[in-house]
Each structure stands twice: as C-alpha cells, then as structure tokens.
Write an enzyme that holds these catalytic residues in place. Structure first.
Site, PDB file in Angstrom:
ATOM      1  CE  LYS A  53      -1.531  -5.299   6.282  1.00 24.90           C
ATOM      2  NZ  LYS A  53      -1.291  -4.878   4.906  1.00 24.90           N
ATOM      3  CD  GLN A  97      -3.608  -4.291   2.155  1.00 23.71           C
ATOM      4  OE1 GLN A  97      -3.046  -3.835   3.147  1.00 23.71           O
ATOM      5  NE2 GLN A  97      -3.389  -5.523   1.731  1.00 23.71           N
ATOM      6  CG  ASP A 120       3.679  -1.998   2.750  1.00 19.56           C
ATOM      7  OD1 ASP A 120       3.550  -3.023   3.432  1.00 19.56           O
ATOM      8  OD2 ASP A 120       2.733  -1.397   2.206  1.00 19.56           O
TER       9      ASP A 120
HETATM   10  N1  GUN Z   1      -1.166  -6.506  -0.415  1.00 17.78           N
HETATM   11  C1  GUN Z   1      -0.766  -7.786  -0.165  1.00 17.78           C
HETATM   12  N2  GUN Z   1       0.286  -7.793   0.677  1.00 17.78           N
HETATM   13  C2  GUN Z   1       0.550  -6.493   0.964  1.00 17.78           C
HETATM   14  C3  GUN Z   1       1.507  -5.860   1.794  1.00 17.78           C
HETATM   15  O1  GUN Z   1       2.367  -6.497   2.436  1.00 17.78           O
HETATM   16  N3  GUN Z   1       1.449  -4.494   1.823  1.00 17.78           N
HETATM   17  C4  GUN Z   1       0.549  -3.792   1.113  1.00 17.78           C
HETATM   18  N4  GUN Z   1       0.595  -2.458   1.201  1.00 17.78           N
HETATM   19  N5  GUN Z   1      -0.362  -4.352   0.336  1.00 17.78           N
HETATM   20  C5  GUN Z   1      -0.359  -5.701   0.274  1.00 17.78           C
END
Ligand code: GUN
Length: 288
Positions: A53, A97, A120
């Site tokens: 990311k 995350q 998100d």
């Molecule tokens: N963990 C697995 N997929 C995601 C996601 O799309 N966003 C976040 N914040 N954590 C994750």
C-alpha cells in the site's frame, strides 16, 4: 477456454489516472492527499499488505504516514492515535490494518475512525450509506471487483450474481454493490445447503471464502465470469505458493473470464484504496 482478467494491468491503468489527478490537485489547489496506515503487531501477511500500500502511494505522489505499533499495544493507546489522526487536517485517510491483536476490540477501532477518513469503508456510517444506495467510502476489494466486472460485461442489470462468503469486508458489501447494479443476488455461506447447485446458476460468481481451490469446475456455468477474492498460502511440491478460492486451471476451461491469484483482485484492492484516499482528500477540501 476463458480469458484472464488482468487485475494488475487494470490497477496500473487506474493508478496512472489517479497519479495525474494527484499532481493536478497539488498544482491547482495545493492539496496533497495523505493516508495514515496503522499496523499493530507483527503479522507477516499484514506487513506485506502494508508495504504494498505504501509503495503504491509513493508511485502516485500520495503522502503516506506509517504508524507501526507493538504487539502489546493497548486499545486505549490505539484509540488515542486514531483521535489524533482524526483531528489532523493534513491527514485525509486512516487505515488500521486488520487483524489487530486480540487485546484490541476491532469494532471499537473501526467505530473510532472518522467516517470521512474511513478509506476502507468499514465504519457503520459508510456501511449504512452503501445499504441505502448513497455510497460514500466503498470497501476497496468489492469496489475493485465491481470495476473489473463492469469493464468485462458492461451493464450488469438482470444478471444472477452468486457471492460465496458473507464477511463484512467483502461478501456483504459485494452483494450490496451488485444489487445496486440491478443484479439478482444470492449470498451463499458455510451453512448454505447445496452451494454447488446455487453456484451453477451464476452469471457472475464471486468467491470470498478463504479456502484454497474451494470452487470446482463443475460448479461453474459455462460462460460465467468468475472473480476470485481468495488469497491462500499453500504448500505444494515442497514450495509455498499463493492460490485463490477457485480451482483456476479447471475453472478457466468453463468460465468466459476469470481473475487470477495473484494478479487479479489484490492489485485492484490497493488501487481502490488510492482512489478512496484521493476522493476523501477532495471531499475534505470541499472540491466535490
Ligand atoms: N486486512 C485484510 N484486508 C484488509 C483491508 O482491506 N483493510 C484493512 N484495514 N485490513 C485488512
């Protein structure tokens, strides 16, 4: 034999457009979109996701601020950081995350993020907006999957979409997005009877169960479009490899189009996070 939907290329194309938009925002409005990425603990998969990311942000000229907190971080400390980020007008997006360590209640964390900065799309306010068709921040994986489906099929109206999995992150928002596109939507899950027969009716099949090679070729209607959201690490011939929820080799003989793993939904998830971050920055600046 199906065509493979190149999620990496699709993501690169979307990111090229976003990169141009980011430099225009800076030149014309002195606006530098910024996301704060919070990683709590040492989960190896999460570390890879966060690294990817942050790398994409760098490519696009989006500012990213990483906060890495230890395994023993308290919920109170994490909530205090979120509060600080909510109140920092230079930060437009906040991503914590998941998963977080067990001493932290993830629902409390998601609720604490300001809905306007919730890139998100997991805050209940954004979930509610999606439910009534007034989309604000839309979860990245379903959004990226929808973009690829629309690119492949055009109008989705009247198509029967079967979503395998009912998670808050993928299954439920995916179903809502497809419903907004006037699909007939079926959600199947671990308690569903005769999943196979329901999948066989799908024009669009989205697999988000987290079980390697769960979807077999004889579950798929000839000509269906298959989106594989799964990312599963398996051992094969003494080597570790990533596979999806779909038995790719066999299903690609039946489907008209299919996303691979890796290189399908994964890159699009990150591209849509960039998309949401730019959108959040514009909204907070009053530009949309
Ligand atoms: N963990 C697995 N997929 C995601 C996601 O799309 N966003 C976040 N914040 N954590 C994750």
């Amino acid at each position: 034999m199906s065509s493979v939907i190149d999620g990496k290329q699709f993501a690169d194309d979307l990111c090229e457009k976003l990169k141009a938009e980011v430099s225009e925002l800076e030149a014309q409005h002195q606006l530098l979109p910024c996301i704060a990425v919070v990683l709590v603990g040492e989960d190896p998969a999460s570390q890879v996701y966060v690294r990817n990311k942050v790398r994409r942000c760098e490519q696009l000229g989006i500012r990213s601020i990483e906060h890495r907190l230890g395994d023993d971080t308290t919920e109170e400390a994490l909530l205090a950081l979120i509060d600080e980020l909510n109140n920092d007008s230079a930060v437009h997006g906040i991503l914590v995350q998941l998963p977080v360590p067990e001493q932290i209640n993830d629902k409390a964390v998601l609720a604490a993020i300001s809905p306007a900065k919730d890139v998100d799309g997991f805050h209940v306010e954004n979930v509610g907006a999606l439910t009534v068709g007034e989309n604000q921040m839309v979860p990245c994986t379903p959004l990226g999957s929808l973009m690829m489906l629309q690119d492949r099929l055009g109008d989705l109206s009247g198509k029967h979409a079967v979503v395998i999995g009912r998670s808050n992150i993928v299954g439920k928002p995916m179903a809502l997005l497809l419903l907004q596109q006037s699909c007939t939507v079926t959600i199947v899950h671990s308690r569903t009877k005769n999943i196979e027969a329901l999948c066989q009716q799908a024009d669009i099949l989205v697999a988000a169960v987290g079980r390697p090679h769960f979807v077999k070729a004889d579950w798929v209607k000839p000509g269906a479009v298959v989106i594989d959201v799964g990312i599963n690490r398996i051992e094969q011939d003494g080597k570790s490899r990533l596979v999806g929820d779909v038995d790719f080799d066999a299903v690609s003989e039946v489907a008209s189009a299919i996303t691979p793993v890796p290189g399908g939904v994964g890159p699009m998830t990150i591209a849509c996070l960039m998309y949401n971050t730019v959108a959040a920055a514009k909204m907070q600046q009053g530009l949309v």
